[in-house]
Design an enzyme around this catalytic site. Structure first.
Site, short mmCIF file in Angstrom:
data_model
loop_
_atom_site.label_atom_id
_atom_site.label_comp_id
_atom_site.label_asym_id
_atom_site.label_seq_id
_atom_site.Cartn_x
_atom_site.Cartn_y
_atom_site.Cartn_z
N GLU A 108 -10.89 -5.68 8.27
CA GLU A 108 -9.70 -5.07 7.73
C GLU A 108 -10.44 -4.27 6.53
O GLU A 108 -11.44 -4.63 6.26
CB GLU A 108 -8.95 -6.41 7.18
N ASP A 109 -9.52 -3.39 5.95
CA ASP A 109 -10.05 -2.50 4.85
C ASP A 109 -9.69 -3.45 3.72
O ASP A 109 -10.63 -3.52 2.76
CB ASP A 109 -9.55 -1.13 4.78
N ASP A 112 -4.24 -7.47 1.02
CA ASP A 112 -3.24 -7.37 -0.38
C ASP A 112 -2.45 -8.61 -0.35
O ASP A 112 -2.72 -9.70 -0.90
CB ASP A 112 -2.80 -6.12 -0.12
N LYS A 140 -7.72 -8.46 -2.65
CA LYS A 140 -7.00 -8.10 -3.74
C LYS A 140 -6.02 -9.42 -3.99
O LYS A 140 -4.85 -9.50 -3.56
CB LYS A 140 -5.99 -6.96 -3.86
N PHE A 161 -3.98 -0.11 -7.09
CA PHE A 161 -3.55 0.72 -5.73
C PHE A 161 -4.96 1.57 -5.77
O PHE A 161 -5.23 2.52 -6.56
CB PHE A 161 -2.47 1.59 -5.74
N ASP A 168 -5.96 4.63 2.40
CA ASP A 168 -5.18 5.89 2.19
C ASP A 168 -4.20 5.75 1.35
O ASP A 168 -3.67 4.64 0.76
CB ASP A 168 -4.63 6.13 3.53
N ARG A 174 -8.59 8.85 3.09
CA ARG A 174 -9.37 7.86 3.88
C ARG A 174 -10.87 8.45 3.72
O ARG A 174 -11.81 7.66 4.26
CB ARG A 174 -8.94 7.76 5.28
P1 IMP Z 1 -0.99 -6.68 3.24
O1 IMP Z 1 -0.35 -7.18 4.39
O2 IMP Z 1 -0.27 -6.47 1.84
O3 IMP Z 1 -2.31 -7.47 3.09
O4 IMP Z 1 -1.31 -5.12 3.38
C1 IMP Z 1 -2.55 -4.94 3.85
C2 IMP Z 1 -2.67 -3.52 4.29
O5 IMP Z 1 -1.86 -2.83 3.33
C3 IMP Z 1 -3.89 -2.83 4.48
O6 IMP Z 1 -4.66 -2.88 5.70
C4 IMP Z 1 -3.84 -1.32 3.89
O7 IMP Z 1 -3.60 -0.68 5.00
C5 IMP Z 1 -2.41 -1.53 2.97
N1 IMP Z 1 -2.83 -1.52 1.51
C6 IMP Z 1 -2.92 -2.79 0.68
N2 IMP Z 1 -3.27 -2.47 -0.56
C7 IMP Z 1 -3.79 -1.17 -0.44
C8 IMP Z 1 -4.30 -0.29 -1.52
O8 IMP Z 1 -4.71 -0.69 -2.80
N3 IMP Z 1 -4.62 1.00 -1.21
C9 IMP Z 1 -4.34 1.49 0.04
N4 IMP Z 1 -3.80 0.71 1.11
C10 IMP Z 1 -3.61 -0.51 0.73
MG MG Z 2 -4.97 -1.48 6.92
#
Ligand code: IMP
Ligand code: MG
Length: 194
Positions: A108-109, A112, A140, A161, A168, A174
């Site tokens: 995963e990138d 969050d 994060k 962010f 992205d 990206r």
């Molecule tokens: P989560 O379900 O909130 O953990 O979201 C994960 C996904 O949200 C990641 O794979 C990203 O695509 C997107 N995401 C979360 N934080 C960021 C950010 O700071 N910048 C860009 N994309 C984010």
């Molecule tokens: Mg993602």
């Protein structure tokens, strides 16, 4: 007359601050690759599953740093719109192969809120994987809503962010080769406009 240097530096104008350079990402990825190689040295079923599209640059670097026989697959899931989480996870593209009895490493990138990963991890476990672990370029933890074990973390950041190296904002940025904070004016202007 437009100078060449002005043209190629266009995206940097939207970046508040560069947080992680390309060199730092490369050396961290090497480190992570070594750890994965060691931890999975007894596995002959390792499959890396990259979550599209954010994981692509990290996945490409990471897989080259793992000295094992492995396979690569991609899934596309969506949980985000713009810079705010919607709290929903949709499968846009599923796996083409069975993961029954296999060691799965989700790539995963960024983790969050944790909602995406927690959902996908459970889904893959339910499909009979032998093990399911998670590797992320960025964590994060301050934004976590859903508890999820992240097994390998490249960089731990605050709640900003971020964009670049796969990450992205509305599908752009990206292709930056570093990670940075997006200027607030970029998304507030768009929200006012649209
Ligand atoms: P989560 O379900 O909130 O953990 O979201 C994960 C996904 O949200 C990641 O794979 C990203 O695509 C997107 N995401 C979360 N934080 C960021 C950010 O700071 N910048 C860009 N994309 C984010
Ligand atoms: Mg993602």
């Amino acid at each position: 007359m437009i100078m060449y240097s002005e043209v190629i530096n266009f995206m940097i104008n939207d970046v508040e601050e560069v947080l992680i350079t390309q060199e730092e990402i490369k050396s961290k990825t090497k480190e992570l690759g070594k750890m994965v190689t060691k931890d999975y040295s007894h596995s002959d079923t390792l499959i890396l599953i990259g979550l599209l599209k954010g994981s692509v640059p990290f996945m490409a670097c990471l897989m080259q740093e793992i000295d094992l026989y492995l396979e690569t697959e991609f899934m596309d899931v969506s949980s985000y719109h713009g810079h705010k989480s919607t709290g929903e996870v949709k499968i846009l593209k599923d796996l083409d192969v069975s993961i029954q009895g296999r060691d799965v490493l989700i790539v995963e990138d960024v983790v969050d809120t944790g909602t995406t990963l927690a959902t996908i991890k459970k889904l893959l476990e339910n499909r009979g994987a032998k093990s399911v672990k998670i590797i992320t370029l960025v964590d994060k933890p301050g934004n976590r809503i859903t508890d999820v074990d992240v097994d390998y973390v490249g960089f731990t950041l605050g709640n900003e962010f971020i964009i670049g190296f796969g990450l992205d904002y509305n599908e752009k940025y990206r292709n930056l080769n570093y990670i940075g904070i997006l200027k607030k004016s970029v998304y507030t202007e768009e929200e006012v406009d649209g």
